[in-house]
Design a protein around this motif. Structure first.
Motif, mmCIF file in Angstrom:
data_model
loop_
_atom_site.group_PDB
_atom_site.id
_atom_site.type_symbol
_atom_site.label_atom_id
_atom_site.label_comp_id
_atom_site.label_asym_id
_atom_site.label_seq_id
_atom_site.Cartn_x
_atom_site.Cartn_y
_atom_site.Cartn_z
ATOM 1 N N ASP A 143 -4.324 4.441 9.452
ATOM 2 C CA ASP A 143 -4.532 5.776 8.866
ATOM 3 C C ASP A 143 -4.125 5.839 7.395
ATOM 4 O O ASP A 143 -3.543 6.830 6.946
ATOM 5 C CB ASP A 143 -3.769 6.830 9.663
ATOM 6 N N GLY A 144 -4.419 4.779 6.655
ATOM 7 C CA GLY A 144 -4.151 4.784 5.230
ATOM 8 C C GLY A 144 -2.759 4.327 4.827
ATOM 9 O O GLY A 144 -2.484 4.168 3.648
ATOM 10 N N LEU A 145 -1.863 4.121 5.782
ATOM 11 C CA LEU A 145 -0.523 3.629 5.461
ATOM 12 C C LEU A 145 -0.558 2.129 5.238
ATOM 13 O O LEU A 145 -1.313 1.397 5.889
ATOM 14 C CB LEU A 145 0.451 3.962 6.601
ATOM 15 N N GLY A 146 0.270 1.657 4.310
ATOM 16 C CA GLY A 146 0.316 0.248 4.017
ATOM 17 C C GLY A 146 0.988 -0.557 5.120
ATOM 18 O O GLY A 146 1.868 -0.061 5.828
ATOM 19 N N ALA A 147 0.562 -1.789 5.265
ATOM 20 C CA ALA A 147 1.175 -2.690 6.241
ATOM 21 C C ALA A 147 2.514 -3.198 5.697
ATOM 22 O O ALA A 147 2.810 -3.129 4.511
ATOM 23 C CB ALA A 147 0.252 -3.864 6.543
ATOM 24 N N LEU A 148 3.342 -3.697 6.600
ATOM 25 C CA LEU A 148 4.653 -4.247 6.236
ATOM 26 C C LEU A 148 4.553 -5.766 6.096
ATOM 27 O O LEU A 148 3.832 -6.426 6.822
ATOM 28 C CB LEU A 148 5.703 -3.879 7.284
ATOM 29 N N LEU A 149 5.313 -6.282 5.154
ATOM 30 C CA LEU A 149 5.354 -7.721 4.917
ATOM 31 C C LEU A 149 6.793 -8.171 4.911
ATOM 32 O O LEU A 149 7.599 -7.592 4.165
ATOM 33 C CB LEU A 149 4.697 -8.057 3.572
ATOM 34 N N GLY B 255 0.827 -1.196 0.000
ATOM 35 C CA GLY B 255 0.000 0.000 0.000
ATOM 36 C C GLY B 255 0.863 1.249 0.000
ATOM 37 O O GLY B 255 1.988 1.260 -0.507
ATOM 38 N N ARG B 256 0.353 2.316 0.589
ATOM 39 C CA ARG B 256 1.054 3.597 0.606
ATOM 40 C C ARG B 256 2.090 3.616 1.720
ATOM 41 O O ARG B 256 1.933 2.968 2.749
ATOM 42 C CB ARG B 256 0.065 4.747 0.789
#
Length: 215
Positions: free
Chosen positions: A209-215, A99-100
């Motif tokens: 809050d719209g931030l992408g998760a970490l993988l 994501g972002r």
């Protein structure tokens, strides 16, 4: 020079720039976190030889005009900040943002750079750094005798130390977002810089809050 040849020359110049951008995209097909560029064109000023809507007689107006174009130019090159592909590496320090969001790194001039390249390593002090040696911000340092680390989707970093069964939290990875990512300035080394067009960096917790998760 014949006007038609001049117009053709502007087209050749613009297409040469487009080919350069496409070539750079192809050259970086295996670059971590690379965002392909796109060329934006605009037509040049027109020579208005007959004004549309002008009076052709006392009671009639021209339904169309006579405007001769003078060519084209490249007005911008923009990076398309779309989601890239995810590659499984089995390296515990390789991180992807789904994501972002951008990682923050400290540059040698004490400024902050931003990157989507999550292929991190550790330096001699155990600090998590980029391939160029730039420390992740906020800094995360692996303790001595670390046997394994785990990075959660929210950026929580835990480590299992030698001789201990329970993992301990050693830091948190924070990401940032921008109102207009296209306005970021690419500087090489898989890094971007903040500009007036991008807006200020907005830090937060990955996955919230719209931030992408970490993988």
């Amino acid at each position: 020079m014949n006007q038609a040849l001049w117009v053709a020359k502007t087209g050749l110049d613009a297409q040469q720039t487009r080919m350069t951008v496409v070539s750079n995209n192809l050259a970086n097909v295996n670059t971590n976190g690379f965002k392909r560029g796109r060329v934006v064109f605009e037509d040049l000023v027109y020579q208005n030889q007959r004004q549309v809507g002008g009076q052709s007689s006392q009671n009639t107006v021209l339904p169309s005009g006579l405007n001769v174009g003078t060519g084209v130019r490249v007005v911008a090159t923009e990076q398309l900040h779309t989601q890239g592909s995810i590659l499984q590496t089995e390296n515990s320090l390789d991180i992807a943002v789904i994501g972002r969001g951008y990682f923050q790194v400290l540059l040698p001039d004490a400024s902050i750079g931003y990157t989507r390249d999550g292929a991190f390593q550790q330096d001699a002090q155990g600090q998590i750094v980029t391939a160029s040696g730039y420390p992740l911000q906020p800094p995360v340092t692996l303790p001595p005798q670390t046997q394994s680390i785990t990075i959660g989707v929210d950026g929580t970093v835990t480590a299992t130390l030698q001789g201990q069964s329970a993992p301990i939290q050693i830091g948190t990875i924070q990401t940032v977002d921008f109102v207009n990512p296209v306005g970021l300035q690419p500087r090489g080394e898989n890094l971007y810089l903040e500009t007036a067009a991008s807006g200020t960096a907005q830090p937060g917790t990955p996955g919230l809050d719209g931030l992408g998760a970490l993988l």
